[in-house]
Design a protein around this motif. Structure first.
Motif, PDB file in Angstrom:
ATOM      1  N   VAL A  35     -67.892 -37.986  -3.253  1.00 18.87           N
ATOM      2  CA  VAL A  35     -67.471 -39.390  -3.285  1.00 18.87           C
ATOM      3  C   VAL A  35     -66.822 -39.722  -4.623  1.00 18.87           C
ATOM      4  O   VAL A  35     -65.906 -40.558  -4.687  1.00 18.87           O
ATOM      5  CB  VAL A  35     -68.685 -40.297  -3.018  1.00 18.87           C
TER       6      VAL A  35
ATOM      7  N   VAL B 248     -61.544 -48.781  -0.972  1.00 22.68           N
ATOM      8  CA  VAL B 248     -62.351 -47.607  -1.325  1.00 22.68           C
ATOM      9  C   VAL B 248     -63.088 -47.851  -2.643  1.00 22.68           C
ATOM     10  O   VAL B 248     -64.280 -47.539  -2.774  1.00 22.68           O
ATOM     11  CB  VAL B 248     -61.481 -46.345  -1.420  1.00 22.68           C
TER      12      VAL B 248
ATOM     13  N   LEU C  18     -63.224 -38.860  -4.611  1.00 25.16           N
ATOM     14  CA  LEU C  18     -62.526 -39.833  -3.761  1.00 25.16           C
ATOM     15  C   LEU C  18     -62.253 -41.113  -4.530  1.00 25.16           C
ATOM     16  O   LEU C  18     -61.162 -41.698  -4.426  1.00 25.16           O
ATOM     17  CB  LEU C  18     -63.368 -40.120  -2.516  1.00 25.16           C
TER      18      LEU C  18
ATOM     19  N   TYR D 171     -67.100 -48.093  -3.036  1.00 25.55           N
ATOM     20  CA  TYR D 171     -67.810 -47.129  -3.886  1.00 25.55           C
ATOM     21  C   TYR D 171     -68.741 -47.850  -4.856  1.00 25.55           C
ATOM     22  O   TYR D 171     -69.904 -47.454  -5.022  1.00 25.55           O
ATOM     23  CB  TYR D 171     -66.799 -46.288  -4.657  1.00 25.55           C
TER      24      TYR D 171
ATOM     25  N   ARG E 196     -67.578 -37.597   2.627  1.00 21.37           N
ATOM     26  CA  ARG E 196     -67.738 -37.034   1.275  1.00 21.37           C
ATOM     27  C   ARG E 196     -69.172 -37.148   0.767  1.00 21.37           C
ATOM     28  O   ARG E 196     -69.538 -36.466  -0.196  1.00 21.37           O
ATOM     29  CB  ARG E 196     -66.821 -37.775   0.292  1.00 21.37           C
ATOM     30  N   LEU E 197     -69.972 -38.006   1.373  1.00 18.69           N
ATOM     31  CA  LEU E 197     -71.307 -38.290   0.863  1.00 18.69           C
ATOM     32  C   LEU E 197     -72.232 -37.072   0.839  1.00 18.69           C
ATOM     33  O   LEU E 197     -72.978 -36.889  -0.132  1.00 18.69           O
ATOM     34  CB  LEU E 197     -71.935 -39.419   1.687  1.00 18.69           C
TER      35      LEU E 197
ATOM     36  N   ILE F  84     -66.128 -42.294   3.135  1.00 22.09           N
ATOM     37  CA  ILE F  84     -67.295 -42.142   2.266  1.00 22.09           C
ATOM     38  C   ILE F  84     -68.347 -41.253   2.921  1.00 22.09           C
ATOM     39  O   ILE F  84     -68.936 -40.381   2.274  1.00 22.09           O
ATOM     40  CB  ILE F  84     -67.878 -43.521   1.912  1.00 22.09           C
TER      41      ILE F  84
ATOM     42  N   THR G  17     -71.811 -35.039  -2.409  1.00 23.52           N
ATOM     43  CA  THR G  17     -72.335 -35.707  -3.602  1.00 23.52           C
ATOM     44  C   THR G  17     -73.854 -35.732  -3.607  1.00 23.52           C
ATOM     45  O   THR G  17     -74.493 -35.490  -4.638  1.00 23.52           O
ATOM     46  CB  THR G  17     -71.789 -37.145  -3.679  1.00 23.52           C
TER      47      THR G  17
END
Length: 327
Positions: free
Chosen positions: A273, A288, A276, A292, A93-94, A90, A97
């Motif tokens: 995110v 995951v 993902l 999320y 990828r954060l 996370i 986003t």
């Protein structure tokens, strides 16, 4: 004020627990994560051993409280699909986003306020009619269709902007950003516009409606009678008193942008995110998915608390009412 914040924090913790329970119940009984982790050649004994190793044979309440205890420490287990810590996935990828969400929120706020004020101050002009007609596009068309149209026009036909990806990025500590490179900024334009259109039209129409209502109130007439300038009346009095509902909508829409950026990230193959989460749903990657949803719930809780505090800063009537009740 302190009692109000403490009360809201208690409510926020309760909300987080309810969301965690719903998410865990929903995904715990949807699909079989073991089937996506092993091949068809795996024996029943291997499957049972893996299930025991992951703790999937434990009672539901044991798994749930273990999940909560780990979540408080920022640990959400190991991804069934990628075999990596969920927190690391996370966090990697954060940044993508957050940059997309804040860029779109900034566009929506700046242009929404500007167009909304303009349409309120000049309600019968041709420009206002064009703005209000154009706003119907942002409200009516779905996000994915707007994204596809922008890709076709600016990436396929005109070839001005890239159609997918995040472009070149730069690593700054744990944060990987594309805002410091030309290709990163160019890659951000189309998805940010796509994600901001609905929020922009919503803010614009809200500002216009609220400001038109404020301009018809008695204290605005008194301000005009006192000889105050149009600038002072429109921006010092009228606009300021429209900010309370605008803050509410803007705050909630910022949370919505982060939560529902999934469609935009999918259309533009944006490595955030949301994408993902979509990939995790396909293979029932429970850690995951649960992490999320916990993250999105936390975002909304923080934003709602911030909005409530801003009420006291913007609207003096709430501070006076709070003081009166305190006495």
């Amino acid at each position: 004020m302190l009692a109000f914040i403490l009360r809201r924090l208690g409510q926020s913790i309760l909300v987080m627990l309810v969301v965690a329970l719903i998410a865990f119940m929903m995904f715990r009984y949807v699909g079989d994560p073991i089937a996506s982790m092993v091949g068809q050649e795996a024996s029943i004994a291997d499957r049972d051993a893996l299930r025991q190793q992951l703790g999937l044979n434990d009672p539901f309440y044991v798994q749930f409280f273990r999940f909560i205890a780990n979540a408080v420490q920022g640990q959400f287990g190991i991804s069934y699909r990628l075999q990596q810590p969920v927190t690391e996935l996370i966090l990697s990828r954060l940044p993508a986003t957050i940059e997309l969400a804040f860029a779109s929120a900034l566009l929506a706020l700046v242009f929404g306020l500007t167009f909304g004020v303009f349409a309120a101050l000049r309600p019968k002009t041709l420009s206002t009619a064009a703005i209000m007609t154009g706003s119907l596009v942002g409200v009516s068309l779905p996000t994915f269709l707007i994204g596809i149209a922008l890709i076709y026009i600016f990436a396929v036909e005109l070839q001005w902007l890239p159609s997918f990806g995040r472009g070149e990025t730069v690593q700054i500590g744990w944060w990987r950003t594309g805002l410091l490179t030309e290709s990163g900024l160019r890659s951000l334009i189309l998805p940010a516009i796509t994600l901001s259109l609905f929020q922009m039209t919503l803010i614009m129409r809200l500002v216009r409606a609220e400001m038109l209502e404020v301009l018809r109130t008695d204290y605005i007439k008194f301000a005009k009678a006192r000889g105050l300038s149009s600038r002072a009346i429109n921006f010092g009095h009228a606009l300021k008193n429209t900010l309370v509902p605008v803050i509410t909508i803007t705050g909630l829409q910022l949370g919505s942008v982060i939560a529902f950026a999934i469609i935009t990230e999918t259309v533009f193959q944006w490595p955030g995110v949301g994408s993902l989460f979509i990939n995790s749903v396909a293979v029932v990657d429970v850690p995951v998915m649960a992490a999320y949803l916990m993250f999105i719930a936390f975002v909304f809780v923080v934003i709602n608390l911030t909005v409530d505090i801003l009420y006291y800063v913007v609207d003096p009537r709430l501070r006076i009412g709070g003081t009166a009740r305190g006495h």
